[in-house]
Design an enzyme around this catalytic site. Structure first.
Site, PDB file in Angstrom:
ATOM      1  N   LYS A  45       0.966  -1.061  -0.129  1.00 57.57           N
ATOM      2  CA  LYS A  45      -0.126   0.158   0.043  1.00 57.57           C
ATOM      3  C   LYS A  45       0.936   1.043  -0.084  1.00 57.57           C
ATOM      4  O   LYS A  45       1.720   1.895   0.974  1.00 57.57           O
ATOM      5  CB  LYS A  45      -0.810   0.070   1.400  1.00 57.57           C
ATOM      6  CG  LYS A  45      -2.295   0.552   1.106  1.00 57.57           C
ATOM      7  CD  LYS A  45      -2.305   2.138   0.573  1.00 57.57           C
ATOM      8  CE  LYS A  45      -2.100   3.260   1.793  1.00 57.57           C
ATOM      9  NZ  LYS A  45      -1.748   4.692   1.077  1.00 57.57           N
ATOM     10  N   GLU A  51       8.290  17.884  14.304  1.00 52.20           N
ATOM     11  CA  GLU A  51       8.685  17.613  12.815  1.00 52.20           C
ATOM     12  C   GLU A  51       7.894  18.436  12.010  1.00 52.20           C
ATOM     13  O   GLU A  51       6.640  18.525  11.736  1.00 52.20           O
ATOM     14  CB  GLU A  51       8.649  16.139  12.176  1.00 52.20           C
ATOM     15  CG  GLU A  51       9.212  15.854  10.852  1.00 52.20           C
ATOM     16  CD  GLU A  51       8.986  14.459  10.466  1.00 52.20           C
ATOM     17  OE1 GLU A  51       7.870  13.907  10.712  1.00 52.20           O
ATOM     18  OE2 GLU A  51       9.843  13.766  10.023  1.00 52.20           O
ATOM     19  N   GLU A  71       9.147   2.676  11.089  1.00 52.02           N
ATOM     20  CA  GLU A  71      10.083   3.594  10.867  1.00 52.02           C
ATOM     21  C   GLU A  71       9.462   4.976  10.961  1.00 52.02           C
ATOM     22  O   GLU A  71       8.608   5.008  10.003  1.00 52.02           O
ATOM     23  CB  GLU A  71      11.189   3.257   9.946  1.00 52.02           C
ATOM     24  CG  GLU A  71      12.093   2.286  10.034  1.00 52.02           C
ATOM     25  CD  GLU A  71      12.854   2.475  11.276  1.00 52.02           C
ATOM     26  OE1 GLU A  71      13.131   3.470  11.976  1.00 52.02           O
ATOM     27  OE2 GLU A  71      13.519   1.465  11.807  1.00 52.02           O
ATOM     28  N   CYS A  82      13.264  11.929   6.252  1.00 54.72           N
ATOM     29  CA  CYS A  82      12.967  11.659   7.867  1.00 54.72           C
ATOM     30  C   CYS A  82      14.290  12.020   8.542  1.00 54.72           C
ATOM     31  O   CYS A  82      14.167  12.395   9.618  1.00 54.72           O
ATOM     32  CB  CYS A  82      12.756  10.455   8.026  1.00 54.72           C
ATOM     33  SG  CYS A  82      13.862   9.112   7.120  1.00 54.72           S
TER      34      CYS A  82
HETATM   35  P1  NAP Z   1       2.121   9.217   6.934  1.00 54.41           P
HETATM   36  O1  NAP Z   1       1.127  10.192   6.491  1.00 54.41           O
HETATM   37  O2  NAP Z   1       2.225   8.571   8.219  1.00 54.41           O
HETATM   38  O3  NAP Z   1       1.641   7.876   5.610  1.00 54.41           O
HETATM   39  C1  NAP Z   1       2.653   6.905   5.540  1.00 54.41           C
HETATM   40  C2  NAP Z   1       1.821   5.961   4.988  1.00 54.41           C
HETATM   41  O4  NAP Z   1       0.999   5.127   5.677  1.00 54.41           O
HETATM   42  C3  NAP Z   1       1.171   6.231   3.563  1.00 54.41           C
HETATM   43  O5  NAP Z   1       1.055   4.953   2.477  1.00 54.41           O
HETATM   44  C4  NAP Z   1      -0.254   6.408   4.045  1.00 54.41           C
HETATM   45  O6  NAP Z   1      -1.264   6.435   3.138  1.00 54.41           O
HETATM   46  C5  NAP Z   1      -0.407   5.040   5.173  1.00 54.41           C
HETATM   47  N1  NAP Z   1      -1.427   5.337   6.163  1.00 54.41           N
HETATM   48  C6  NAP Z   1      -2.354   6.662   6.631  1.00 54.41           C
HETATM   49  N2  NAP Z   1      -3.104   6.316   7.306  1.00 54.41           N
HETATM   50  C7  NAP Z   1      -3.034   5.046   7.672  1.00 54.41           C
HETATM   51  C8  NAP Z   1      -3.634   4.114   8.687  1.00 54.41           C
HETATM   52  N3  NAP Z   1      -4.665   4.670   9.083  1.00 54.41           N
HETATM   53  N4  NAP Z   1      -3.264   2.759   8.683  1.00 54.41           N
HETATM   54  C9  NAP Z   1      -2.486   2.315   7.684  1.00 54.41           C
HETATM   55  N5  NAP Z   1      -1.685   3.238   6.748  1.00 54.41           N
HETATM   56  C10 NAP Z   1      -2.076   4.378   6.869  1.00 54.41           C
HETATM   57  O7  NAP Z   1       3.528   9.597   6.215  1.00 54.41           O
HETATM   58  P2  NAP Z   1       3.752  10.430   4.963  1.00 54.41           P
HETATM   59  O8  NAP Z   1       3.395  11.888   5.038  1.00 54.41           O
HETATM   60  O9  NAP Z   1       3.540   9.465   3.870  1.00 54.41           O
HETATM   61  O10 NAP Z   1       5.446  10.440   5.199  1.00 54.41           O
HETATM   62  C11 NAP Z   1       6.218  11.533   5.947  1.00 54.41           C
HETATM   63  C12 NAP Z   1       6.561  10.746   7.369  1.00 54.41           C
HETATM   64  O11 NAP Z   1       7.165   9.678   7.145  1.00 54.41           O
HETATM   65  C13 NAP Z   1       7.547  11.726   7.933  1.00 54.41           C
HETATM   66  O12 NAP Z   1       7.033  11.774   9.404  1.00 54.41           O
HETATM   67  C14 NAP Z   1       8.812  11.139   7.982  1.00 54.41           C
HETATM   68  O13 NAP Z   1       9.464  11.391   9.018  1.00 54.41           O
HETATM   69  C15 NAP Z   1       8.432   9.629   7.957  1.00 54.41           C
HETATM   70  N6  NAP Z   1       9.458   8.909   6.990  1.00 54.41           N
HETATM   71  C16 NAP Z   1      10.294   8.333   8.018  1.00 54.41           C
HETATM   72  C17 NAP Z   1      11.298   7.461   7.405  1.00 54.41           C
HETATM   73  C18 NAP Z   1      12.251   6.569   8.341  1.00 54.41           C
HETATM   74  O14 NAP Z   1      12.683   5.625   7.660  1.00 54.41           O
HETATM   75  N7  NAP Z   1      12.308   6.805   9.465  1.00 54.41           N
HETATM   76  C19 NAP Z   1      11.581   7.428   6.312  1.00 54.41           C
HETATM   77  C20 NAP Z   1      10.766   8.396   5.362  1.00 54.41           C
HETATM   78  C21 NAP Z   1       9.729   9.075   5.977  1.00 54.41           C
HETATM   79  P3  NAP Z   1      -1.927   7.643   2.499  1.00 54.41           P
HETATM   80  O15 NAP Z   1      -0.613   8.432   1.806  1.00 54.41           O
HETATM   81  O16 NAP Z   1      -2.707   7.155   1.769  1.00 54.41           O
HETATM   82  O17 NAP Z   1      -2.339   8.406   3.665  1.00 54.41           O
END
Ligand code: NAP
Length: 485
Positions: A175, A385, A250, A284
């Protein structure tokens, strides 16, 4: 005609069962419609899980090298198409051409690295307690893995999860983030072109909020690997706990860099600017808090501000651009809101601070590279963040104070120091509360062969991504006793 991209379920390329679609647009030019992807339903998720379950026995029954060869072929195919994938990645996510190219090339390397695991994954031969007995342990696949990814590395993060999951014999339901589903569908298609059997990798696009629960709580899911925000990851963990589903998270960061009084300031500015403004701050591991020792605060600040003001911001596909747009209007709003929060908390905007003006920016989600001064450790802008091109400066009287400020956060992903003093570097490496420590290097960037993951609220901590940790997460250990008499 808008290109139509489809889910892949059981090897079939299908629309959502609802018939609904989500439009994907270029973040640098919202008039540029890239295509539409399925707005999948819970029924589609369930079909994908069923397909992955059905495909598991045959895929797990292949020898690891047979599985590894598929990844090798995918790497070779991707390598011949780097330019096309680079453009597609920039059009969908917004990063500059150079940043996209690095990600595509890195994805080729990741595929090769994990293909190689096929020839390495094994177990231990152990001394037996009784004669004529063979005692050994081996790693076996988990079953069906749900893989949920963010948009900021729309190709390499999926690869660094899917490739190890597959090579050790799991099947996958993928997904991807809704901001960048086309890259994810292209990756799924590439792996099929490389010979992946039907049902081994299934993709469902659509809103995580609508599909997430159905995916991660289904009895057909044996493991969940998630990268994304703390808020989503934390809630997800509560949902996989009742079934004891193996879960790897992560999440976000608020990554500090200490600039020591003995630092080479030109190098420090270069490292901090690359870490804070590179990838539009949407990493991140992005540098977001810079803790500068008092004697060099003014000189460092002046140079960083000059660098920020001179950065070439614009569409990532245009020549010479150093920073692209935010990925979405929502992310841009978040960036600008945090700049306002910082102002209201008493921070001073020394560079940037808003959206750039001019016709080239009119149809994109652009934000100026921003430098904020006068932060104190407990301000929201020093704790939360942003995920945008915003660097906050904090002042420290000495190394002890700098370390205390660096560790004063709920996150613990990446932390850096710029210093010419080896003793300080070693002390920092020992005491920084972060899963990754960088001395005289940017907080962004990680080696494929090294463990990657966060401390505290940046990660669930039990496992690591990349390196050996990836294989450990996607396998379980079986111990075998054979009495030979
Ligand atoms: P996000 O909003 O948490 O979404 C991440 C993934 O989860 C997306 O595929 C999203 O789908 C999905 N998702 C949303 N709600 C969900 C739910 N209730 N249950 C299961 N999955 C769900 O994060 P993002 O905006 O895509 O990415 C930015 C974040 O990722 C930042 O906080 C960044 O620091 C973090 N990040 C961390 C790392 C690491 O390795 N530590 C690396 C890269 C990014 P949708 O897009 O359809 O909402």
């Amino acid at each position: 005609m808008v290109p139509e991209y489809r889910n892949c379920i059981g090897g079939e390329w299908v629309a959502a069962s609802s018939g609904d679609w989500i439009e994907v647009r270029n973040p640098a030019d919202t008039d540029d419609v890239l295509g539409q992807v399925p707005a999948s339903t819970v029924a589609d998720v369930q079909a994908a899980i069923a397909a992955a379950r059905a495909a598991f026995p045959a895929w797990a029954g292949l020898t690891p090298p047979e599985r590894g060869r598929v990844l090798h072929r995918a790497a070779n195919l991707l390598e011949t198409q780097v330019d096309a994938w680079t453009s597609a990645l920039t059009r969908e996510e917004g990063k500059t051409r150079m940043e996209s190219q690095r990600e595509v090339v890195r994805s080729v390397e990741l595929l090769r690295y994990f293909a190689g695991e096929a020839w390495r994954v094994g177990g231990d031969l152990l001394p037996a307690d009784t004669p004529n007995t063979l005692l050994y342990s081996l790693r076996v696949p988990l079953g069906v893995c749900a893989i949920i990814t963010p948009w900021n590395f729309p190709l390499s993060i999926p690869v660094w999860k899917i490739a190890p999951a597959l090579v050790v014999g799991n099947t996958v339901v993928f997904k991807p983030a809704s901001a960048t589903p086309i890259m994810a569908i292209m990756l799924t298609s590439l792996l099929h072109e490389a010979g992946l059997p039907a049902g081994v990798l299934n993709i469902v696009t659509g809103a995580g909020g609508a599909l997430g629960d159905a995916l991660v709580t289904d009895a057909g899911i044996d493991a969940v690997s998630f990268t994304g925000s703390y808020s989503v990851g934390h809630a997800l963990y509560q949902k996989t706990a009742p079934r004891l589903t193996r879960t790897h998270l992560e999440m976000g960061g608020k990554n500090p860099v200490i600039v020591a009084a003995d630092a080479d300031l030109d190098k420090a500015v270069q490292i901090v600017a690359a870490g804070g403004f590179g990838l539009t701050g949407q990493a991140c591991t992005a540098t977001s808090r810079v803790i500068v020792e008092r004697p060099v605060l003014q000189a460092f600040t002046e140079r960083l501000v000059a660098t920020a003001r001179n950065l070439k911001v614009g569409p990532g596909l245009s020549d010479g651009m150093q920073m692209g747009p935010a990925v979405s209007t929502g992310q841009r709003t978040t960036d600008l809101d945090y700049i306002e929060i910082a102002r209201s908390e008493g921070a001073k905007v020394l560079a940037g601070g808003g959206a750039p003006e001019g016709s080239v920016y009119a149809r994109g989600h652009f934000v100026q590279p921003t430098v904020l001064a006068g932060l104190t450790p407990n301000m929201r802008i020093a704790q939360e963040e942003v995920f945008g091109p915003v660097i906050g400066l904090l002042e420290a009287g000495d190394m002890e104070e700098a370390l205390a400020i660096a560790n004063n956060t709920s996150y613990g992903l990446s932390a850096g120091i710029i210093t010419t003093d080896l003793r300080r570097a070693i002390r920092f490496a020992e005491r920084a509360e972060a899963g990754m420590v960088k001395v005289n290097q940017g907080t962004v960037g990680a080696s494929i062969q090294a463990p990657f993951g966060g401390f505290k609220n940046s990660g669930s901590g039990m496992f690591r991504e990349m390196g050996k940790g990836a294989v450990e997460f996607f396998t379980k250990v079986k111990t075998v006793y054979i009495d030979g008499q």
